[in-house]
Design a protein around this motif. Structure first.
Motif, PDB file in Angstrom:
ATOM      1  N   ALA A   2       0.811  -1.221   0.000  1.00  0.00           N
ATOM      2  CA  ALA A   2       0.000   0.000   0.000  1.00  0.00           C
ATOM      3  C   ALA A   2       0.842   1.267   0.000  1.00  0.00           C
ATOM      4  CB  ALA A   2      -0.944  -0.011   1.202  1.00  0.00           C
ATOM      5  N   ALA A   3       2.098   1.182   0.459  1.00  0.00           N
ATOM      6  CA  ALA A   3       2.994   2.344   0.507  1.00  0.00           C
ATOM      7  C   ALA A   3       3.720   2.576  -0.816  1.00  0.00           C
ATOM      8  CB  ALA A   3       4.003   2.169   1.639  1.00  0.00           C
ATOM      9  N   GLY A   4       3.443   1.716  -1.811  1.00  0.00           N
ATOM     10  CA  GLY A   4       4.084   1.874  -3.106  1.00  0.00           C
ATOM     11  C   GLY A   4       5.451   1.241  -3.208  1.00  0.00           C
ATOM     12  N   LEU A   5       5.832   0.451  -2.199  1.00  0.00           N
ATOM     13  CA  LEU A   5       7.099  -0.274  -2.235  1.00  0.00           C
ATOM     14  C   LEU A   5       6.888  -1.626  -2.909  1.00  0.00           C
ATOM     15  CD1 LEU A   5       8.282   0.503   1.386  1.00  0.00           C
ATOM     16  CD2 LEU A   5       9.286   1.423  -0.718  1.00  0.00           C
ATOM     17  N   MET A   6       7.857  -2.031  -3.711  1.00  0.00           N
ATOM     18  CA  MET A   6       7.739  -3.304  -4.402  1.00  0.00           C
ATOM     19  C   MET A   6       8.037  -4.438  -3.428  1.00  0.00           C
ATOM     20  SD  MET A   6       9.529  -4.550  -7.965  1.00  0.00           S
ATOM     21  CE  MET A   6       9.392  -2.939  -8.674  1.00  0.00           C
ATOM     22  N   CYS A   7       7.103  -5.367  -3.297  1.00  0.00           N
ATOM     23  CA  CYS A   7       7.293  -6.492  -2.384  1.00  0.00           C
ATOM     24  C   CYS A   7       7.667  -7.776  -3.119  1.00  0.00           C
ATOM     25  CB  CYS A   7       6.079  -6.689  -1.492  1.00  0.00           C
ATOM     26  SG  CYS A   7       4.503  -6.838  -2.347  1.00  0.00           S
ATOM     27  N   GLU A   8       7.415  -7.820  -4.429  1.00  0.00           N
ATOM     28  CA  GLU A   8       7.813  -8.975  -5.242  1.00  0.00           C
ATOM     29  C   GLU A   8       8.304  -8.491  -6.590  1.00  0.00           C
ATOM     30  OE1 GLU A   8       5.128 -12.296  -5.718  1.00  0.00           O
ATOM     31  OE2 GLU A   8       4.051 -11.673  -3.905  1.00  0.00           O
ATOM     32  N   ARG A   9       9.371  -9.153  -7.080  1.00  0.00           N
ATOM     33  CA  ARG A   9       9.895  -8.872  -8.423  1.00  0.00           C
ATOM     34  C   ARG A   9      10.309 -10.203  -9.034  1.00  0.00           C
ATOM     35  NH1 ARG A   9      15.148  -8.471 -10.353  1.00  0.00           N
ATOM     36  NH2 ARG A   9      15.321  -7.346 -12.317  1.00  0.00           N
ATOM     37  N   HIS A  10       9.713 -10.530 -10.159  1.00  0.00           N
ATOM     38  CA  HIS A  10      10.044 -11.763 -10.879  1.00  0.00           C
ATOM     39  C   HIS A  10      10.556 -11.351 -12.251  1.00  0.00           C
ATOM     40  CE1 HIS A  10       7.860 -13.945  -7.789  1.00  0.00           C
ATOM     41  NE2 HIS A  10       6.939 -13.007  -7.895  1.00  0.00           N
ATOM     42  N   ALA A  11      11.826 -11.674 -12.558  1.00  0.00           N
ATOM     43  CA  ALA A  11      12.444 -11.232 -13.805  1.00  0.00           C
ATOM     44  C   ALA A  11      12.946 -12.414 -14.620  1.00  0.00           C
ATOM     45  CB  ALA A  11      13.605 -10.291 -13.516  1.00  0.00           C
ATOM     46  N   SER A  12      12.606 -12.401 -15.900  1.00  0.00           N
ATOM     47  CA  SER A  12      13.130 -13.359 -16.876  1.00  0.00           C
ATOM     48  C   SER A  12      13.928 -12.554 -17.887  1.00  0.00           C
ATOM     49  CB  SER A  12      11.993 -14.101 -17.569  1.00  0.00           C
ATOM     50  OG  SER A  12      11.255 -14.849 -16.624  1.00  0.00           O
ATOM     51  N   ILE A  13      15.177 -12.969 -18.141  1.00  0.00           N
ATOM     52  CA  ILE A  13      16.099 -12.153 -18.936  1.00  0.00           C
ATOM     53  C   ILE A  13      16.918 -13.046 -19.862  1.00  0.00           C
ATOM     54  CG2 ILE A  13      17.964 -10.436 -18.838  1.00  0.00           C
ATOM     55  CD1 ILE A  13      17.097 -10.000 -15.839  1.00  0.00           C
ATOM     56  N   ASN A  14      17.121 -12.562 -21.090  1.00  0.00           N
ATOM     57  CA  ASN A  14      17.998 -13.221 -22.057  1.00  0.00           C
ATOM     58  C   ASN A  14      19.029 -12.221 -22.549  1.00  0.00           C
ATOM     59  OD1 ASN A  14      16.490 -15.786 -22.315  1.00  0.00           O
ATOM     60  ND2 ASN A  14      14.891 -14.407 -23.030  1.00  0.00           N
ATOM     61  N   ASP A  15      20.262 -12.675 -22.733  1.00  0.00           N
ATOM     62  CA  ASP A  15      21.352 -11.821 -23.208  1.00  0.00           C
ATOM     63  C   ASP A  15      21.686 -12.168 -24.654  1.00  0.00           C
ATOM     64  OD1 ASP A  15      21.677 -10.812 -20.558  1.00  0.00           O
ATOM     65  OD2 ASP A  15      22.900 -12.556 -20.061  1.00  0.00           O
ATOM     66  N   VAL A  16      21.894 -11.122 -25.461  1.00  0.00           N
ATOM     67  CA  VAL A  16      22.275 -11.288 -26.859  1.00  0.00           C
ATOM     68  C   VAL A  16      23.542 -10.471 -27.086  1.00  0.00           C
ATOM     69  CG1 VAL A  16      21.580 -10.894 -29.249  1.00  0.00           C
ATOM     70  CG2 VAL A  16      19.863 -11.561 -27.543  1.00  0.00           C
ATOM     71  N   ALA A  17      24.581 -11.109 -27.596  1.00  0.00           N
ATOM     72  CA  ALA A  17      25.794 -10.376 -27.935  1.00  0.00           C
ATOM     73  C   ALA A  17      25.507  -9.455 -29.114  1.00  0.00           C
ATOM     74  CB  ALA A  17      26.917 -11.351 -28.278  1.00  0.00           C
ATOM     75  N   ILE A  18      26.003  -8.223 -29.041  1.00  0.00           N
ATOM     76  CA  ILE A  18      25.840  -7.258 -30.132  1.00  0.00           C
ATOM     77  C   ILE A  18      27.193  -6.615 -30.413  1.00  0.00           C
ATOM     78  CG2 ILE A  18      23.398  -6.777 -29.657  1.00  0.00           C
ATOM     79  CD1 ILE A  18      24.293  -4.145 -28.285  1.00  0.00           C
ATOM     80  N   ALA A  19      27.336  -6.109 -31.614  1.00  0.00           N
ATOM     81  CA  ALA A  19      28.513  -5.313 -31.940  1.00  0.00           C
ATOM     82  C   ALA A  19      28.315  -3.909 -31.372  1.00  0.00           C
ATOM     83  CB  ALA A  19      28.699  -5.249 -33.451  1.00  0.00           C
ATOM     84  N   GLU A  20      29.389  -3.235 -31.033  1.00  0.00           N
ATOM     85  CA  GLU A  20      29.274  -1.884 -30.476  1.00  0.00           C
ATOM     86  C   GLU A  20      28.466  -0.975 -31.413  1.00  0.00           C
ATOM     87  OE1 GLU A  20      31.928   1.603 -28.368  1.00  0.00           O
ATOM     88  OE2 GLU A  20      32.957  -0.110 -29.273  1.00  0.00           O
ATOM     89  N   ARG A  21      28.598  -1.130 -32.714  1.00  0.00           N
ATOM     90  CA  ARG A  21      27.872  -0.297 -33.683  1.00  0.00           C
ATOM     91  C   ARG A  21      26.359  -0.570 -33.663  1.00  0.00           C
ATOM     92  NH1 ARG A  21      30.095  -4.398 -36.400  1.00  0.00           N
ATOM     93  NH2 ARG A  21      28.741  -5.612 -37.779  1.00  0.00           N
ATOM     94  N   GLU A  22      25.929  -1.671 -33.056  1.00  0.00           N
ATOM     95  CA  GLU A  22      24.504  -2.008 -32.975  1.00  0.00           C
ATOM     96  C   GLU A  22      23.824  -1.406 -31.742  1.00  0.00           C
ATOM     97  OE1 GLU A  22      23.903  -6.309 -34.814  1.00  0.00           O
ATOM     98  OE2 GLU A  22      25.484  -6.291 -33.264  1.00  0.00           O
TER      99      GLU A  22
END
Length: 157
Positions: free
Chosen positions: A114-134
């Motif tokens: 109720a105070a606007g504080l996050m009590c749960e965070r569920h994150a799914s993340i994937n990493d993709v290699a990129i060239a610096e120019r991308e």
């Protein structure tokens, strides 16, 4: 309540967007102690395959993260919301110690008290290699994303 973190639930579309941008700005500060204050003292996280609980664990996690993910820049975008929950999609760019660039894509599900504080965070993340120019995220790393910088949708991400 001294720990109020507006905007507070129940969320409207406008307040959910503001909450997402506030979270993005906090993470772009790369200040683990500052970021942790947006979460309840006993906040529970799943980040990829790592499970955390509490602000001290959040600070330790973010400290490790930003030591490894250098030149970090993040964009978050509202996906959906209800009274006290927000779903976002995001992308961030970073480089490793060897100089390789990556773009990490993900989704997060958030629950707030109720105070606007996050009590749960569920994150799914994937990493993709990129060239610096991308790379797309070139704003000054010492501050938030400029208001006129394109969103994820505008960048086609």
């Amino acid at each position: 309540m001294s720990d109020l973190r507006p905007p507070l639930p129940p969320f409207t579309r406008e307040s959910a967007i503001a909450k997402v941008r506030a979270a993005e700005d906090g993470w772009n500060s790369r200040d683990p102690a500052r970021v942790a204050l947006a979460y309840t003292a006993d906040s529970r996280w799943r980040n990829r395959s790592e499970f955390l609980s509490g602000r001290a664990a959040i600070v330790a996690f973010l400290t490790r993260k930003w030591q490894a993910e250098q030149d970090y820049r993040l964009i978050k975008q509202l996906w959906a919301f209800t009274d006290d929950r927000i779903a976002v999609r995001f992308a961030y760019e970073w480089r490793d110690a060897a100089g390789g660039w990556y773009r990490s894509y993900g989704n997060e599900n958030w629950a707030f008290d109720a105070a606007g504080l996050m009590c749960e965070r569920h994150a799914s993340i994937n990493d993709v290699a990129i060239a610096e120019r991308e790379r797309f995220f070139h704003w000054d790393a010492s501050g938030p994303r400029p208001a006129d910088h394109p969103s994820l949708s505008e960048l086609g991400l």
